[in-house]
Design a protein around this motif. Structure first.
Motif, mmCIF file in Angstrom:
data_model
loop_
_atom_site.group_PDB
_atom_site.id
_atom_site.type_symbol
_atom_site.label_atom_id
_atom_site.label_comp_id
_atom_site.label_asym_id
_atom_site.label_seq_id
_atom_site.Cartn_x
_atom_site.Cartn_y
_atom_site.Cartn_z
ATOM 1 N N SER A 81 22.925 -77.042 -62.257
ATOM 2 C CA SER A 81 22.606 -77.347 -63.651
ATOM 3 C C SER A 81 22.082 -76.090 -64.329
ATOM 4 O O SER A 81 21.998 -75.017 -63.723
ATOM 5 N N SER A 82 21.712 -76.232 -65.594
ATOM 6 C CA SER A 82 21.125 -75.090 -66.296
ATOM 7 C C SER A 82 19.792 -74.704 -65.662
ATOM 8 O O SER A 82 19.397 -73.543 -65.708
ATOM 9 N N TRP A 141 18.958 -70.915 -64.606
ATOM 10 C CA TRP A 141 17.717 -70.246 -64.997
ATOM 11 C C TRP A 141 16.915 -69.851 -63.769
ATOM 12 O O TRP A 141 16.331 -68.759 -63.722
ATOM 13 N N LYS A 181 26.460 -72.145 -61.172
ATOM 14 C CA LYS A 181 27.100 -73.123 -62.051
ATOM 15 C C LYS A 181 28.398 -73.650 -61.425
ATOM 16 O O LYS A 181 28.685 -74.842 -61.482
#
Length: 154
Positions: free
Chosen positions: A67-68, A72, A62
């Motif tokens: 990004s997310s 993940w 991050k």
């Protein structure tokens, strides 16, 4: 204790938890007086640092602009890296996971994906360093206590 110190930078071996078990075993001997405060505080630190081992690589992703999807990907890659029977899977997994996650998010920006994956790798290295430092501290406590009770232990 020695396995724990090596395990702090070799992902195959358990690091800090092995060091804590070494301290526990030392304090469970009849020769050494129990120090529940020391064992409790070091157990709490062990639990916190173990949890951080899984959080720090994702935060590194991050921090480096991921990004997310990259976060993940890092987490999924870490789990796959732990379970996969490949050498250095714990190092490779989060890196590849972040890279794949970022490529899914934006397949045109390879530079950003590589930067996020590098953040994941740096996060892993940072968590390994933290593990190593605390393993050395636990090892120092072990040596000090062993020396203090050497007449009763040996």
């Amino acid at each position: 204790m020695v396995v724990g110190v090596f395990g702090s930078f070799l992902p195959v071996l358990p690091g800090l938890s092995s060091c804590w078990v070494g301290l526990l075993l030392l304090y469970l001997t009849k020769a050494v007086d129990n120090n529940y405060w020391l064992l409790g505080i070091t157990l709490l630190l062990t639990i916190i640092i173990t949890v951080l081992d899984y959080i720090i690589p994702a935060k590194g992703t991050k921090k480096f602009g991921g990004s997310s999807y990259g976060v993940w990907g890092t987490n999924i890659g870490l789990i796959i890296g732990i379970l996969a029977p490949i050498p250095f899977g714990v190092i490779i997994g989060p890196f590849v996971g972040a890279l794949v996650g970022e490529m899914i998010y934006d397949s045109t920006n390879h530079k950003r994906a590589l930067k996020a994956a590098t953040g994941s790798l740096l996060g892993f290295l940072a968590s390994s360093f933290i593990n190593f430092v605390f393993c050395i501290i636990y090892f120092g406590i072990f040596i000090h206590t062993t020396w203090e009770y050497r007449n009763l232990l040996f």
